[in-house]
Design an enzyme around this catalytic site. Structure first.
Site, PDB file in Angstrom:
ATOM      1  N   SER A  27      32.688  36.932  34.949  1.00  0.00           N
ATOM      2  CA  SER A  27      33.712  36.542  35.724  1.00  0.00           C
ATOM      3  C   SER A  27      34.648  36.126  33.856  1.00  0.00           C
ATOM      4  O   SER A  27      34.043  35.548  33.139  1.00  0.00           O
ATOM      5  CB  SER A  27      33.429  35.257  35.723  1.00  0.00           C
ATOM      6  OG  SER A  27      34.487  34.405  36.325  1.00  0.00           O
ATOM      7  N   LYS A  78      31.731  33.814  48.652  1.00  0.00           N
ATOM      8  CA  LYS A  78      33.218  33.282  49.207  1.00  0.00           C
ATOM      9  C   LYS A  78      33.330  32.838  51.126  1.00  0.00           C
ATOM     10  O   LYS A  78      33.270  31.408  51.246  1.00  0.00           O
ATOM     11  CB  LYS A  78      34.360  34.015  49.443  1.00  0.00           C
ATOM     12  CG  LYS A  78      35.002  33.839  47.856  1.00  0.00           C
ATOM     13  CD  LYS A  78      35.811  34.764  47.680  1.00  0.00           C
ATOM     14  CE  LYS A  78      36.480  35.063  46.418  1.00  0.00           C
ATOM     15  NZ  LYS A  78      38.023  35.552  45.847  1.00  0.00           N
ATOM     16  N   GLU A  90      43.077  24.653  55.603  1.00  0.00           N
ATOM     17  CA  GLU A  90      44.364  25.186  56.320  1.00  0.00           C
ATOM     18  C   GLU A  90      44.021  26.613  55.826  1.00  0.00           C
ATOM     19  O   GLU A  90      43.865  27.322  56.632  1.00  0.00           O
ATOM     20  CB  GLU A  90      45.091  24.966  57.125  1.00  0.00           C
ATOM     21  CG  GLU A  90      45.638  25.190  58.144  1.00  0.00           C
ATOM     22  CD  GLU A  90      46.721  25.715  58.400  1.00  0.00           C
ATOM     23  OE1 GLU A  90      48.235  24.540  58.003  1.00  0.00           O
ATOM     24  OE2 GLU A  90      47.293  26.746  58.965  1.00  0.00           O
ATOM     25  N   ASN A  99      37.008  29.352  47.988  1.00  0.00           N
ATOM     26  CA  ASN A  99      36.708  29.846  46.197  1.00  0.00           C
ATOM     27  C   ASN A  99      36.872  28.614  45.647  1.00  0.00           C
ATOM     28  O   ASN A  99      36.332  29.413  44.875  1.00  0.00           O
ATOM     29  CB  ASN A  99      37.962  30.813  45.600  1.00  0.00           C
ATOM     30  CG  ASN A  99      39.024  30.515  45.535  1.00  0.00           C
ATOM     31  OD1 ASN A  99      39.372  29.426  46.091  1.00  0.00           O
ATOM     32  ND2 ASN A  99      39.963  31.152  44.323  1.00  0.00           N
ATOM     33  N   ASP A 115      43.329  31.904  46.617  1.00  0.00           N
ATOM     34  CA  ASP A 115      43.425  33.322  46.209  1.00  0.00           C
ATOM     35  C   ASP A 115      44.691  33.055  46.687  1.00  0.00           C
ATOM     36  O   ASP A 115      46.051  33.741  45.708  1.00  0.00           O
ATOM     37  CB  ASP A 115      42.503  34.402  46.454  1.00  0.00           C
ATOM     38  CG  ASP A 115      41.591  33.997  46.096  1.00  0.00           C
ATOM     39  OD1 ASP A 115      40.728  34.136  44.928  1.00  0.00           O
ATOM     40  OD2 ASP A 115      40.374  34.824  46.975  1.00  0.00           O
ATOM     41  N   ALA A 142      42.452  45.982  53.613  1.00  0.00           N
ATOM     42  CA  ALA A 142      42.346  45.770  54.621  1.00  0.00           C
ATOM     43  C   ALA A 142      41.218  44.193  54.442  1.00  0.00           C
ATOM     44  O   ALA A 142      40.780  44.178  55.287  1.00  0.00           O
ATOM     45  CB  ALA A 142      42.558  45.755  55.667  1.00  0.00           C
ATOM     46  N   GLY A 144      38.891  41.359  51.494  1.00  0.00           N
ATOM     47  CA  GLY A 144      39.136  40.230  51.635  1.00  0.00           C
ATOM     48  C   GLY A 144      40.404  39.800  51.015  1.00  0.00           C
ATOM     49  O   GLY A 144      41.319  38.513  51.517  1.00  0.00           O
ATOM     50  N   ILE A 231      46.280  43.353  42.956  1.00  0.00           N
ATOM     51  CA  ILE A 231      45.789  42.271  42.257  1.00  0.00           C
ATOM     52  C   ILE A 231      44.846  42.397  40.742  1.00  0.00           C
ATOM     53  O   ILE A 231      43.792  42.236  40.959  1.00  0.00           O
ATOM     54  CB  ILE A 231      45.030  42.254  43.601  1.00  0.00           C
ATOM     55  CG1 ILE A 231      44.217  42.924  44.126  1.00  0.00           C
ATOM     56  CG2 ILE A 231      46.368  41.816  44.557  1.00  0.00           C
ATOM     57  CD1 ILE A 231      43.067  42.394  44.768  1.00  0.00           C
TER      58      ILE A 231
HETATM   59  P1  ATR Z   1      37.774  42.481  48.202  1.00  0.00           P
HETATM   60  O1  ATR Z   1      37.568  41.366  48.736  1.00  0.00           O
HETATM   61  O2  ATR Z   1      38.391  42.730  46.627  1.00  0.00           O
HETATM   62  O3  ATR Z   1      39.047  43.031  49.046  1.00  0.00           O
HETATM   63  P2  ATR Z   1      36.363  44.568  50.183  1.00  0.00           P
HETATM   64  O4  ATR Z   1      36.353  43.585  51.095  1.00  0.00           O
HETATM   65  O5  ATR Z   1      35.659  45.186  49.282  1.00  0.00           O
HETATM   66  O6  ATR Z   1      36.882  44.072  48.022  1.00  0.00           O
HETATM   67  O7  ATR Z   1      37.860  45.314  50.211  1.00  0.00           O
HETATM   68  C1  ATR Z   1      38.255  46.209  49.382  1.00  0.00           C
HETATM   69  C2  ATR Z   1      39.166  47.193  49.223  1.00  0.00           C
HETATM   70  O8  ATR Z   1      38.886  48.374  48.882  1.00  0.00           O
HETATM   71  C3  ATR Z   1      39.396  47.951  50.433  1.00  0.00           C
HETATM   72  O9  ATR Z   1      40.521  47.869  51.946  1.00  0.00           O
HETATM   73  C4  ATR Z   1      38.659  49.946  51.398  1.00  0.00           C
HETATM   74  O10 ATR Z   1      38.689  49.675  51.860  1.00  0.00           O
HETATM   75  P3  ATR Z   1      38.064  50.339  53.217  1.00  0.00           P
HETATM   76  O11 ATR Z   1      38.240  49.030  54.222  1.00  0.00           O
HETATM   77  O12 ATR Z   1      38.092  51.598  53.830  1.00  0.00           O
HETATM   78  O13 ATR Z   1      36.691  50.326  52.270  1.00  0.00           O
HETATM   79  C5  ATR Z   1      39.528  49.532  49.616  1.00  0.00           C
HETATM   80  N1  ATR Z   1      39.126  51.430  48.730  1.00  0.00           N
HETATM   81  C6  ATR Z   1      38.421  50.787  48.179  1.00  0.00           C
HETATM   82  N2  ATR Z   1      37.286  52.058  47.722  1.00  0.00           N
HETATM   83  C7  ATR Z   1      38.895  52.515  48.448  1.00  0.00           C
HETATM   84  C8  ATR Z   1      38.901  54.115  48.451  1.00  0.00           C
HETATM   85  N3  ATR Z   1      37.796  54.865  47.854  1.00  0.00           N
HETATM   86  N4  ATR Z   1      40.026  55.196  48.895  1.00  0.00           N
HETATM   87  C9  ATR Z   1      40.589  53.914  49.087  1.00  0.00           C
HETATM   88  N5  ATR Z   1      40.551  52.336  49.482  1.00  0.00           N
HETATM   89  C10 ATR Z   1      39.284  52.016  49.077  1.00  0.00           C
END
Ligand code: ATR
Length: 288
Positions: A27, A78, A90, A99, A115, A142, A144, A231
């Site tokens: 961190s 989280k 909200e 967070n 965030d 899609a 967090g 991000i």
């Molecule tokens: P965070 O909370 O940081 O958003 P997360 O919930 O693990 O972390 O989400 C990671 C994101 O990266 C997801 O959208 C994931 O896609 P999946 O829902 O299909 O897992 C995406 N991601 C991670 N590795 C990937 C890859 N090799 N190709 C495409 N998308 C990927």
């Protein structure tokens, strides 16, 4: 004779805060808050708090009992923080994660999620002309982080948001949960088609991060005026940002989101809304 010591000590009235997570060693928050504490000469401390998930509930309550002003919580805690809080903002409720926790004077635990605020403030600072309502936004991912970005963009008046995620169902579920007619889900393989007439592209996936594959997306259909942001901040210049820059699109890196999301917590715990400056960026990026 007054003795001189080379570091700042705490008084009996020091305000205490920190970041809880497992692991927490990666961190940057202690360095970030530590910089602001020193800059503003605040009698306070912000520490890394490695807490295993099984001990999370007890640890959070102990911090309240120990007189902490508050804590940040990071992965994987989280979501775990939500039911512990007496009150949720909200935006924390809508994002479904907390967070930033503040321990109020009356003992109540207040949960917030900053965030999305960090995401928006970073773009506002780095691209002051940005108008979130000026055109469609494309959000890749899609998870967090995507959830926080989506809620923030909707609140800023984005007219249309196109989400594409490798696992389609996750994007469908997220869209159904947020339930706003401005959101549409696009298949991951055809994500480049979503770029047409977009004014903003956001990578919220972990692709492009150190140790992860690059995010490979054909930007041909993207208008040259569209802002591209990521991000991911390690590295600062991801492949996506390099590709966008090469074709002349404005870009904003992800470090500022991390820095700005920390501001509301610092303000509540230590009483000053701190500034995000180039010096802070350099300090946070420099080796410990
Ligand atoms: P965070 O909370 O940081 O958003 P997360 O919930 O693990 O972390 O989400 C990671 C994101 O990266 C997801 O959208 C994931 O896609 P999946 O829902 O299909 O897992 C995406 N991601 C991670 N590795 C990937 C890859 N090799 N190709 C495409 N998308 C990927």
């Amino acid at each position: 004779m007054t003795s001189r010591i080379p570091y700042r000590t705490l008084s009996g009235n020091s305000r205490l805060a920190g970041v809880m997570g497992w692991p927490v060693s990666h961190s940057k928050s202690p360095r970030l808050h530590g910089y602001w504490l020193a800059k503003y000469g605040i009698d306070g401390s912000y520490m890394p708090l490695p807490v295993e998930p099984k001990n999370f509930q007890a640890a959070l309550n102990s911090l309240r009992n120990l007189g902490f002003s508050g804590v940040n919580v990071t992965i994987p805690q989280k979501e775990m923080a939500m039911p512990e809080c007496d009150e949720l903002s909200e935006r924390a409720r809508r994002i479904g994660a907390v967070n930033t926790v503040t321990f109020a004077k009356d003992g109540r635990m207040l949960g917030d999620n900053t965030d999305g605020f960090g995401f928006i403030e970073n773009l506002r600072q780095e691209a002051p002309d940005i108008a979130f309502c000026s055109g469609p936004a494309v959000v890749l991912g899609a998870g967090g982080a995507s959830r926080a970005v989506l809620v923030a963009l909707l609140d800023e008046g984005s007219p249309e948001i196109r989400i594409a995620n490798r696992t389609r169902k996750r994007a469908d579920d997220l869209a159904a949960e947020i339930n706003d007619p401005r959101i549409t889900v696009i298949g991951w393989p055809v994500a480049p088609t979503a770029l047409e007439n977009a004014s903003l592209v956001v990578n919220t996936t972990s692709l492009g991060m150190v140790g992860q594959p690059a995010l490979e997306i054909d930007l041909t259909g993207l208008p040259p005026s569209a802002l591209v942001t990521d991000i991911v901040y390690a590295p600062l210049m991801t492949d996506l940002l390099m590709q966008a820059k090469k074709r002349g699109n404005p870009i904003v890196d992800g470090l500022g989101m991390l820095l700005h999301q920390a501001r509301p917590g610092f303000h509540r715990w230590f009483g000053i809304d701190p500034e995000v400056t180039q010096e802070l960026r350099d300090f946070v990026l420099s080796p410990d």
